[in-house]
Design a protein around this motif. Structure first.
Motif, PDB file in Angstrom:
ATOM      1  N   UNK A 100      26.775  30.954 -21.092  1.00 23.76           N
ATOM      2  CA  UNK A 100      27.901  30.230 -20.502  1.00 23.76           C
ATOM      3  C   UNK A 100      28.707  29.580 -21.620  1.00 23.76           C
ATOM      4  N   UNK A 101      29.976  29.385 -21.370  1.00 22.33           N
ATOM      5  CA  UNK A 101      30.893  28.739 -22.296  1.00 22.33           C
ATOM      6  C   UNK A 101      30.786  27.225 -22.103  1.00 22.33           C
ATOM      7  N   UNK A 102      30.154  26.520 -23.036  1.00 27.16           N
ATOM      8  CA  UNK A 102      29.964  25.073 -22.906  1.00 27.16           C
ATOM      9  C   UNK A 102      31.297  24.338 -22.776  1.00 27.16           C
ATOM     10  N   UNK A 103      32.322  24.833 -23.468  1.00 31.23           N
ATOM     11  CA  UNK A 103      33.627  24.167 -23.442  1.00 31.23           C
ATOM     12  C   UNK A 103      34.370  24.364 -22.123  1.00 31.23           C
ATOM     13  N   UNK A 104      33.832  25.188 -21.239  1.00 33.63           N
ATOM     14  CA  UNK A 104      34.480  25.395 -19.940  1.00 33.63           C
ATOM     15  C   UNK A 104      34.030  24.356 -18.914  1.00 33.63           C
ATOM     16  N   UNK A 105      33.193  23.394 -19.321  1.00 27.72           N
ATOM     17  CA  UNK A 105      32.741  22.318 -18.428  1.00 27.72           C
ATOM     18  C   UNK A 105      33.954  21.740 -17.716  1.00 27.72           C
TER      19      UNK A 105
END
Length: 175
Positions: free
Chosen positions: A59-64
């Protein structure tokens, strides 16, 4: 879509049709926060027997995203997820097993904030449609176990994750 035993083989996660959502508490448990992460990709390797199966997902952590720009900016910062240094959230299962209730569980390792720790996803739904599978699984993650410890009490300690995954068979074998 029908519920059935999927055919063993290699499947690739269909990123646009998969999602990771979460709920957590805030303000000492007085409020609930809902949000999501985007998937980067991953694979599902189904074995015979199914206990030898494996899931690798990123998963893309920055997409939180919780819909609150100030909160999201704070979570993405060095104070919490530090997404500039740790851009990925990675799950690698170590197998599959039936739990006492007869549900499939996917124990594995979750890497968040550069720290790997154990987590178990419990499969709530699994469906087969030709060469595609759809799975919904849930897990509870303790952020403290991944060294994400700032804002204790203000930001919830545990996140309830729901991974909804669609994957397509890629190894060329008939479904």
């Amino acid at each position: 879509m029908t519920t059935a035993t999927p055919t063993p083989g290699q499947y690739v996660i269909d990123v646009p049709h998969s999602e990771i959502t979460f709920t957590t508490k805030r303000n000492f448990g007085l409020g609930t926060v809902r949000g999501s992460f985007r998937r980067r990709g991953g694979t599902v390797s189904l074995a015979e027997p199914l206990t030898g199966s494996r899931v690798d997902a990123v998963a893309d952590a920055a997409s939180f995203d919780t819909g609150n720009k100030n909160r999201d900016r704070q979570v993405l910062s060095k104070a919490l997820l530090d997404t500039s240094s740790h851009p990925d959230i990675v799950f690698t299962s170590t197998g599959a097993e039936l739990d006492e209730a007869g549900a499939w569980a996917l124990p594995g390792l979750l890497t968040v904030h550069g720290v790997r720790g154990p987590v178990t996803f419990t499969v709530a739904r699994a469906e087969v449609d030709g060469d595609q599978i759809a799975v919904e699984a849930t897990a509870t993650v303790d952020r403290y176990a991944h060294s994400v410890t700032k804002l204790q009490g203000v930001a919830g300690r545990h996140l309830r994750l729901t991974a909804t995954v669609r994957a397509r068979r890629t190894d060329g074998s008939p479904a």
